[in-house]
Enzyme design. Sequence first.
Site, short mmCIF file in Angstrom:
data_model
loop_
_atom_site.label_atom_id
_atom_site.label_comp_id
_atom_site.label_asym_id
_atom_site.label_seq_id
_atom_site.Cartn_x
_atom_site.Cartn_y
_atom_site.Cartn_z
CE LYS A 80 -3.91 2.07 2.54
NZ LYS A 80 -4.80 1.90 3.71
CB SER A 155 -7.82 3.68 2.64
OG SER A 155 -7.03 3.14 3.70
CB SER A 179 -8.44 0.74 5.54
OG SER A 179 -9.22 1.91 5.64
#
Length: 475
Positions: A80, A155, A179
């Site tokens: 990420k 996210s 997330s």
Amino acid sequence: MNDFLSKEIHSLAKQIKKGEISPVQLVKSTIDRIKKTDPSLNAYITVNEDKALKDANEMEKEIKQGNYKGPLHGIPIGIKDNIFTKGIKTTMGSEIYRNFSPKENAFVINRLIKAGAIIIGKNNTHQFAFGPTGDRSHVGPAHNPYNIKKMTGGSSGGSAAAVSAYLCFGALGTDTGGSVRVPASFCGIVGMKPTFGSISNRGVYPLSWSLDHVGPLTRSVIDNALLLNEMVAYDREDPKSIRRKKEDYTRLLGKDMKGKIIGIPTAYYYEDIDEEIQSAIKNVIHTFEMLGAEIRQIKLSISERSLEAQRIILRTEAYTVHENNLKEYPDLWDEEVKERLQTGLLTKGFEFARALQNRELAKKEFNEALDDCDILLTPTMSILPPDIGSRDVTITNRYGNHIRSTITKLTSPTNLNGFPSLTVPCGFSKDSLPIGVQLIGKEFDEATLYQFGFALEQEISQEINKKRHSIMLSL
């Protein structure tokens, strides 16, 4: 597409160790797949092509020389884009950091490198990881591999899409209100939010210091446990890192369910749930009963004070993190993210203090509920993946529910209290959209969650993998 791109880490590792598949093959094939498929998914912000190929050649030499490091050796992993990677652009999904290259790795990246993993690239993220929809990034939204018009969730949406679509074999995400678990559920893969403090956050761009967790996303439970094995370690430079005895999170895989007790909360988690999700969860419960587990109704009331506590802590700490950037770069923000951050100015000191107190009460409630069972079982999401850009959703024929509170409704309670939570694919809607089941365990008892998740997976994974493979081949 090469057949081994759809394989899981644990099976590939055996072939790599034997020399049947090389890390160079894996990296080249993964990069080719990214170039072909990612333009429609937008799962990556940066592809680490040259460095990944160089690392793969080094890994191949090590393995041929007999220096095999373990199951992650030579495996391409996505990261990420809010987790710092030395010399690899790390943007946080924001224009402000579009050219930022960290000088040091995050602690967890060094752990993966030590285990022999290859960083294949940086995955798309909601701007500064502040959004569960995954559709607000400076490079545009990530797209769900099962239907590119649908959200990945956020996210860590790019990480989930990449793992699901065979663009890497596992990925790291972060989880502050869900997330990791939200996009894992929406994209039909496995995602773990471990116990707070078990994985160091040093070198991860913060959103909320007391709610942030780093977690792995994979296509199978055993792969998830293998990643967690390498990620969990004490970091003396992270004040929130908790020293624990080293353990093997795969140690309970394959143990049977007889005598195990699954708690089903009688309130909150099963209210206002999409009918297709309800049906899938009923099938999960029935499967566990058939495996010999006892299903027990558990009194666990998630109070409004707990939900408000999570919101207050998140918005207050997030504003504090971003205060300077809001002042210095007022025009380089997604307006939705900016407006949400500015709600942190509304918090009064006594409200924040009360929120911290209510967090301790929330931990007590979960501890008491788990006294009577081994795990809690809930849906991961109350809705199916919505269209990208949606902000109001329909639940049980009632329109007007805001998407943020709806998406994080079932995941955020364990960010507040820090308990480990695992999402595992458990079926599909009539439109072939993934559905996940959430397993919640006692603090530092991730191994038990993997035991339950693995048992379920063994019963239903064949159908899920078959559908995933047919859809991913069509991308």
